[in-house]
Scaffold this active site. Structure first.
Site, PDB file in Angstrom:
ATOM      1  N   ARG A 173       2.159 -28.663  -1.526  1.00 46.35           N
ATOM      2  CA  ARG A 173       2.100 -27.264  -1.927  1.00 46.35           C
ATOM      3  C   ARG A 173       0.733 -26.658  -1.630  1.00 46.35           C
ATOM      4  O   ARG A 173       0.484 -25.492  -1.924  1.00 46.35           O
ATOM      5  CB  ARG A 173       2.418 -27.124  -3.417  1.00 46.35           C
ATOM      6  N   ASP A 174      -0.169 -27.466  -1.052  1.00 50.31           N
ATOM      7  CA  ASP A 174      -1.504 -26.992  -0.695  1.00 50.31           C
ATOM      8  C   ASP A 174      -1.424 -26.270   0.643  1.00 50.31           C
ATOM      9  O   ASP A 174      -1.500 -26.879   1.714  1.00 50.31           O
ATOM     10  CB  ASP A 174      -2.474 -28.179  -0.617  1.00 50.31           C
ATOM     11  N   LYS A 194      -4.550 -26.680   3.084  1.00 47.67           N
ATOM     12  CA  LYS A 194      -4.643 -28.011   3.691  1.00 47.67           C
ATOM     13  C   LYS A 194      -3.608 -28.181   4.798  1.00 47.67           C
ATOM     14  O   LYS A 194      -3.902 -28.726   5.863  1.00 47.67           O
ATOM     15  CB  LYS A 194      -4.461 -29.075   2.617  1.00 47.67           C
ATOM     16  N   ALA A 249       1.837 -39.609  -2.559  1.00 52.54           N
ATOM     17  CA  ALA A 249       0.463 -39.403  -3.033  1.00 52.54           C
ATOM     18  C   ALA A 249       0.327 -38.164  -3.907  1.00 52.54           C
ATOM     19  O   ALA A 249      -0.763 -37.887  -4.410  1.00 52.54           O
ATOM     20  CB  ALA A 249      -0.487 -39.298  -1.833  1.00 52.54           C
ATOM     21  N   LYS A 253      -6.784 -45.465 -13.881  1.00 45.33           N
ATOM     22  CA  LYS A 253      -6.609 -44.910 -15.226  1.00 45.33           C
ATOM     23  C   LYS A 253      -5.244 -45.258 -15.819  1.00 45.33           C
ATOM     24  O   LYS A 253      -4.995 -44.995 -17.001  1.00 45.33           O
ATOM     25  CB  LYS A 253      -6.804 -43.396 -15.190  1.00 45.33           C
TER      26      LYS A 253
END
Length: 286
Positions: A9-10, A13, A55, A101
């Site tokens: 959705r970038d 980029k 990713a 994390k």
């Protein structure tokens, strides 16, 4: 023809990549604007491909903490959509990117990524035609939103705020990350979590590397820290982060195989686990 899709959705980029890899020279490339939460659009983007590298994620810890359900929709439900679509389209391999994390998670972002791992592992356990595995690594050095560009930008103003001088991070370069993902694709059997053995770096050491002349000074949060010049200000540990940050949760996997530069967490049935252990021993001995 080998089809390679970029789904994001970038918009910026995607535009930059399309300029660098023009469709005239690279006819096998397809650029899709879309959201991981949009199942019909995702199905269209994944049609005709053999390998999926998942990713897409909501990665910023404080933002995910403030918007926990958005992290759920992207990191968990989005991963489920990828898995479902891969199974329905009989895609050969799916590799999902996780994070350090996710080991002993204490914040919304880490918990959502840990559950993303569970989604992928469940798919690996139950599917026959699609091989699913995960990689789990640390902070990509110099990437957008990472700590090094943040420190360098703040150093220009004469001040670097850090949470705690003893806070540690696992760091990996972009090239190392790409090679690690490709190596995992080559060696995956299904159900593994590939974990590279990365160096742990203190935040204080990163600050002093960026500008060795700066001294570590402790100031309370009530002080207007931006009044000081050429210092590193310790602002205190953010409640949703941990120190030190672990990389592997030993209770969360059925078996851990430690190789020279990588640890592999196997979360699969006993029969398949024995087969995978035999395969990995053969590879190590070779």
């Amino acid at each position: 023809m080998c089809i390679r899709d970029s789904y994001s959705r970038d918009e910026l980029k995607q535009h930059d990549m399309e300029k660098k890899f023009s469709s005239e020279k690279h006819t096998q490339l397809r650029f899709f604007i879309g959201d991981i939460r949009d199942l019909p659009r995702l199905k269209l983007a994944m049609s005709g491909v053999d390998i999926v590298i998942h990713a897409a994620a909501m990665k910023h810890v404080p933002i995910a903490e403030y918007n926990p359900f958005e992290a759920i929709k992207t990191n968990i439900m989005g991963a489920q959509y990828v898995v479902e679509t891969s199974l329905n389209l009989n895609i050969e391999k799916v590799l999902a990117l996780s994070t350090d994390k996710a080991a002993y998670p204490i914040n919304a972002m880490g918990i959502s990524k840990a559950l993303m791992e569970k989604v992928a592992i469940a798919a690996a356990r139950n599917c026959k035609h699609t091989t699913v595995c995960l990689t789990r690594y640390g902070n990509v050095m110099g990437s957008r939103g990472s700590v090094i560009p943040f420190f360098m930008d703040n150093a220009k103003n004469g001040l670097i705020p850090i949470t705690d001088p003893n806070m540690t991070r696992f760091n990996i370069t972009l090239d190392e990350g790409v090679k690690f993902v490709l190596n995992s694709l080559d060696n995956m059997n299904g159900g593994e979590i590939f974990v590279p053995k990365l160096p742990s770096v203190r935040i204080k050491d990163i600050c002093q590397t960026i500008n060795p002349r700066k001294n570590i000074n402790r100031f309370g949060l009530s002080i207007t820290i931006y009044a000081f010049i050429n210092i590193v200000v310790v602002i205190g540990i953010i409640p949703v982060t941990g120190v030190p940050l672990p990389f592997i949760s030993y209770g969360g996997s059925s078996l851990i195989i430690n190789l020279m530069m990588i640890a592999i967490l196997l979360n699969i049935s006993k029969a398949q686990r024995k087969l995978n252990v035999k395969r990995w021993r053969l590879r190590v001995d070779a």
